[in-house]
Design a protein around this motif. Structure first.
Motif, PDB file in Angstrom:
ATOM      1  N   MET A  94       1.031  -1.102  -0.038  1.00 23.29           N
ATOM      2  CA  MET A  94       0.095   0.003  -0.084  1.00 23.29           C
ATOM      3  C   MET A  94       1.109   1.216   0.064  1.00 23.29           C
ATOM      4  O   MET A  94       1.939   1.146   0.792  1.00 23.29           O
ATOM      5  N   ASN A  95       0.388   2.073  -0.862  1.00 18.54           N
ATOM      6  CA  ASN A  95       1.546   3.296  -1.079  1.00 18.54           C
ATOM      7  C   ASN A  95       1.306   4.222   0.222  1.00 18.54           C
ATOM      8  O   ASN A  95       0.111   4.064   0.839  1.00 18.54           O
ATOM      9  N   GLU A  96       2.241   5.210   0.432  1.00 20.22           N
ATOM     10  CA  GLU A  96       2.139   6.131   1.653  1.00 20.22           C
ATOM     11  C   GLU A  96       0.996   6.904   1.807  1.00 20.22           C
ATOM     12  O   GLU A  96       0.343   6.956   2.714  1.00 20.22           O
ATOM     13  N   PRO A  97       0.471   7.447   0.676  1.00 19.85           N
ATOM     14  CA  PRO A  97      -0.474   8.454   0.754  1.00 19.85           C
ATOM     15  C   PRO A  97      -1.814   7.701   1.366  1.00 19.85           C
ATOM     16  O   PRO A  97      -2.648   7.946   1.901  1.00 19.85           O
ATOM     17  N   THR A  98      -1.901   6.684   0.377  1.00 22.70           N
ATOM     18  CA  THR A  98      -3.056   5.721   0.755  1.00 22.70           C
ATOM     19  C   THR A  98      -3.267   5.136   2.110  1.00 22.70           C
ATOM     20  O   THR A  98      -4.280   5.156   3.140  1.00 22.70           O
ATOM     21  N   ALA A  99      -2.126   4.665   2.806  1.00 25.19           N
ATOM     22  CA  ALA A  99      -1.908   4.027   4.063  1.00 25.19           C
ATOM     23  C   ALA A  99      -2.379   5.060   5.118  1.00 25.19           C
ATOM     24  O   ALA A  99      -2.590   4.594   6.287  1.00 25.19           O
ATOM     25  N   ALA A 100      -2.030   6.543   5.000  1.00 28.48           N
ATOM     26  CA  ALA A 100      -2.637   7.444   5.791  1.00 28.48           C
ATOM     27  C   ALA A 100      -4.073   7.686   6.043  1.00 28.48           C
ATOM     28  O   ALA A 100      -4.564   8.278   6.935  1.00 28.48           O
ATOM     29  N   LEU A 101      -4.879   7.048   5.062  1.00 32.55           N
ATOM     30  CA  LEU A 101      -5.985   7.170   5.097  1.00 32.55           C
ATOM     31  C   LEU A 101      -6.968   6.397   6.195  1.00 32.55           C
ATOM     32  O   LEU A 101      -6.329   5.607   6.530  1.00 32.55           O
ATOM     33  N   PRO A 102      -8.089   6.787   6.509  1.00 34.47           N
ATOM     34  CA  PRO A 102      -8.837   6.075   7.459  1.00 34.47           C
ATOM     35  C   PRO A 102      -9.325   4.680   6.974  1.00 34.47           C
ATOM     36  O   PRO A 102      -9.588   4.436   5.743  1.00 34.47           O
ATOM     37  N   THR A 103      -9.503   3.744   7.776  1.00 34.35           N
ATOM     38  CA  THR A 103     -10.156   2.636   7.420  1.00 34.35           C
ATOM     39  C   THR A 103     -11.707   2.740   7.831  1.00 34.35           C
ATOM     40  O   THR A 103     -12.117   3.153   9.014  1.00 34.35           O
ATOM     41  N   VAL A 104     -12.439   2.861   6.734  1.00 36.59           N
ATOM     42  CA  VAL A 104     -14.064   2.802   7.104  1.00 36.59           C
ATOM     43  C   VAL A 104     -14.613   1.680   7.526  1.00 36.59           C
ATOM     44  O   VAL A 104     -14.527   0.618   7.012  1.00 36.59           O
ATOM     45  N   GLU A 162      -3.756  -0.086  -6.468  1.00 35.21           N
ATOM     46  CA  GLU A 162      -3.134   0.936  -5.827  1.00 35.21           C
ATOM     47  C   GLU A 162      -3.908   2.182  -5.591  1.00 35.21           C
ATOM     48  O   GLU A 162      -3.556   3.150  -4.669  1.00 35.21           O
ATOM     49  N   GLN A 163      -5.351   1.867  -5.815  1.00 33.70           N
ATOM     50  CA  GLN A 163      -6.208   3.078  -5.767  1.00 33.70           C
ATOM     51  C   GLN A 163      -6.842   2.928  -4.326  1.00 33.70           C
ATOM     52  O   GLN A 163      -7.082   1.623  -3.855  1.00 33.70           O
ATOM     53  N   PRO A 164      -6.980   4.143  -3.616  1.00 34.34           N
ATOM     54  CA  PRO A 164      -7.720   3.840  -2.523  1.00 34.34           C
ATOM     55  C   PRO A 164      -9.480   3.656  -2.736  1.00 34.34           C
ATOM     56  O   PRO A 164      -9.631   3.693  -3.712  1.00 34.34           O
ATOM     57  N   PHE A 165     -10.040   3.250  -1.855  1.00 43.21           N
ATOM     58  CA  PHE A 165     -11.656   3.220  -1.971  1.00 43.21           C
ATOM     59  C   PHE A 165     -12.295   4.551  -1.686  1.00 43.21           C
ATOM     60  O   PHE A 165     -11.788   5.384  -1.167  1.00 43.21           O
ATOM     61  N   THR A 166     -13.202   4.499  -2.478  1.00 40.48           N
ATOM     62  CA  THR A 166     -14.051   5.647  -2.324  1.00 40.48           C
ATOM     63  C   THR A 166     -15.456   5.215  -1.863  1.00 40.48           C
ATOM     64  O   THR A 166     -16.105   4.073  -2.403  1.00 40.48           O
ATOM     65  N   VAL A 167     -15.815   5.965  -0.736  1.00 39.90           N
ATOM     66  CA  VAL A 167     -17.050   5.379  -0.087  1.00 39.90           C
ATOM     67  C   VAL A 167     -18.082   6.444  -0.355  1.00 39.90           C
ATOM     68  O   VAL A 167     -17.914   7.678   0.265  1.00 39.90           O
ATOM     69  N   HIS A 168     -19.314   6.209  -0.657  1.00 39.18           N
ATOM     70  CA  HIS A 168     -20.364   7.323  -1.103  1.00 39.18           C
ATOM     71  C   HIS A 168     -21.393   7.308   0.071  1.00 39.18           C
ATOM     72  O   HIS A 168     -21.685   6.113   0.545  1.00 39.18           O
ATOM     73  N   LEU A 169     -21.765   8.308   0.646  1.00 37.62           N
ATOM     74  CA  LEU A 169     -22.647   8.372   1.858  1.00 37.62           C
ATOM     75  C   LEU A 169     -23.819   9.544   1.661  1.00 37.62           C
ATOM     76  O   LEU A 169     -23.585  10.185   0.956  1.00 37.62           O
ATOM     77  N   LEU A 170     -24.960   9.142   2.222  1.00 37.44           N
ATOM     78  CA  LEU A 170     -25.880  10.258   2.142  1.00 37.44           C
ATOM     79  C   LEU A 170     -26.294  10.451   3.798  1.00 37.44           C
ATOM     80  O   LEU A 170     -26.588   9.241   4.440  1.00 37.44           O
ATOM     81  N   THR A 171     -26.012  11.769   4.105  1.00 42.83           N
ATOM     82  CA  THR A 171     -26.247  12.156   5.398  1.00 42.83           C
ATOM     83  C   THR A 171     -27.735  12.225   5.797  1.00 42.83           C
ATOM     84  O   THR A 171     -28.614  12.329   4.783  1.00 42.83           O
ATOM     85  N   ALA A 172     -28.227  12.298   7.074  1.00 44.62           N
ATOM     86  CA  ALA A 172     -29.562  12.540   7.382  1.00 44.62           C
ATOM     87  C   ALA A 172     -30.306  13.769   7.068  1.00 44.62           C
ATOM     88  O   ALA A 172     -31.488  13.946   6.800  1.00 44.62           O
ATOM     89  N   GLU A 173     -29.291  14.706   6.578  1.00 43.16           N
ATOM     90  CA  GLU A 173     -29.787  15.910   5.976  1.00 43.16           C
ATOM     91  C   GLU A 173     -30.044  15.855   4.555  1.00 43.16           C
ATOM     92  O   GLU A 173     -30.517  16.906   3.960  1.00 43.16           O
TER      93      GLU A 173
END
Length: 458
Positions: A1-11, A129-140
């Motif tokens: 895992m590359n360094e920028p991706t490793a710094a991202l959160p785990t959802v 090599e690509q990070p995950f993208t997680v789409h979400l919808l808030t209560a608003e």
């Protein structure tokens, strides 16, 4: 895992027991979790069955890493031998744990999609090599996108109950009759719910411990309201195994529930209808419902229907990632043989971890009840072991990820839920769907129920 991706959160998707335990294990390994919960609080799904009690005691439903995280807050574990209700579990453990995680938990965030950044499920080039993208919808109603190094989906199966139709699809007319069909064990202590069933005829569909619980509750109601009648509809016949192990059951609470359900039938509070596979729901001019079987049989009209035919995973928001799922159970292919309900009960499921939960999409995991797909053998203790192993793997500690740290009790203790919130009977009356750790072993009948373990979150 590359360094920028490793710094991202785990959802982590879902702030239920296993989702919050995953976050606690990640924190313990200096990882950065972000828990996305669709509901307004921790354990949203558990709160929906707050009136029922677990088969498992406190000692078996508290995750070790979570307990360590809670210790500095002054939290004290409840008596390990006591059996919590759903309300107890959320109020005395899950919500305090979420509070201890602080802003690592976001409420009102429903995940609508998961993919690789810039890569749909077809594209191979540069995918890992690509990070995950997680789409979400808030209560608003606001759409957001979160970038993550890994995703742990612990959203459970509570939000997707199986339908009345015997073929796994809604029966014709089932949706139109939704106002008279319930898919949960009713809380008959609630006056509004009680009034819905008192003095009326109800059909209970299902053969698991949730059905037993509903039968027992309706029998109690009939003793106070003699006009209350129940038809118990089974897709197969009644055999010696229908009511579980009875006095020989490895879980006395579960065995007692089966005996009570049998007494409900023997005493005439419920009539059984066997070999009935529903295909159609007809509504009469008076609003009552008539269930029609595949063979053309028609049941006597009923006022209400309670469908307790199990739960299933919602995989819709994972459509753009590559999952390796067993074609029958919808569980990870390496896990499926270990949890097949035709072979295993809760106590015979071998503890497993990151290796068995892996998918073709690296760093994506289904954990908790959702990882079991349609199997009915889930145990909270097993879910905690899952996320311990996953967290170790994500932290680069493969030796710990492969190590088994869970020893199941020889009794094969399962979780589940007690009938209702009655402390004096909590170890004598139990159900297998409303609860938090696992359902009872398959009785050989289809349509058995299952236990939710993660919040009804994202």
């Amino acid at each position: 895992m590359n360094e920028p991706t490793a710094a991202l959160p785990t959802v982590v998707i879902g702030a239920g027991p296993v989702g919050l335990a995953a976050a606690a294990h990640l924190v313990a390994r200096d990882q950065n979790p972000l828990v996305l919960e669709a509901g307004p609080s921790a354990g949203t799904a558990v709160r929906e069955w707050s009136h029922v009690r677990l088969f498992s005691p406190w000692a078996e439903v508290v995750d070790p890493a979570a307990e360590k995280l809670l210790a500095p807050t002054g939290w004290v574990r409840p008596d390990g031998t006591a059996y919590p209700s759903g309300a107890d579990w959320t109020e005395l453990y899950l919500q305090p744990l979420a509070d201890a995680l602080g802003d690592r938990v976001r409420y009102g965030c429903r995940v609508t999609g998961v993919s690789r950044s810039g890569r749909d499920r077809v594209v191979d080039a540069g995918r890992e090599e690509q990070p995950f993208t997680v789409h979400l919808l808030t209560a608003e109603g606001v759409e957001e996108r979160v970038t993550a190094r890994a995703v742990i989906d612990a959203s459970g199966t509570w939000s997707t109950p199986s339908p009345l139709g015997a073929d796994g699809l809604p029966a014709l007319g089932e949706r139109a009759a939704a106002d008279r069909i319930a898919y949960r064990v009713p809380d008959l202590k609630n006056p509004a719910v009680r009034d819905r069933y008192a003095g009326r005829r109800t059909a209970v569909i299902g053969s698991g411990t949730s059905a037993f619980t509903a039968l027992a509750g309706l029998a109690d109601l009939a003793k106070q309201h003699p006009g209350t009648r129940t038809s118990w509809v089974l897709r197969r016949g009644v055999s010696e195994s229908t009511f579980g192990g009875g006095e020989a059951d490895e879980l006395p609470a579960r065995g007692a529930l089966g005996l009570r359900a049998k007494a409900t039938v023997d005493d005439g509070y419920a009539e059984t209808v066997t070999g009935f596979r529903t295909s159609t729901v007809d509504r009469g001019a008076d609003g009552r419902l008539v269930l029609v079987a595949e063979d053309g049989r028609r049941l006597e009209p009923v006022d209400e229907v309670i469908v307790l035919t199990g739960l299933r995973p919602d995989l819709s928001f994972l459509d753009e990632v590559r999952l390796g799922l067993d074609e029958r159970l919808q569980a990870p292919v390496q896990l499926a043989p270990l949890i097949d309900p035709n072979v295993h009960s809760c106590g015979t499921v071998y503890p497993h971890g990151e290796k068995e939960l892996a998918h073709p999409e690296p760093h994506l995991y289904l954990a908790g009840m959702k990882s079991y797909g349609r199997a009915r053998t889930f145990l909270a203790m097993t879910g905690y072991e899952q996320v311990r192993s996953i967290a170790a793997a994500l932290a680069g500690d493969q030796e710990a990820a492969e190590r088994v740290e869970l020893t199941l009790p020889e009794t094969g203790v399962c979780g589940g839920a007690g009938l209702f919130d009655e402390p004096e009977t909590q170890q004598e009356e139990a159900d297998g769907d409303g609860g938090g750790c696992c359902a009872a072993p398959d009785t050989g009948q289809p349509g058995g129920s299952r236990a939710p373990t993660a919040s009804g979150g994202c």
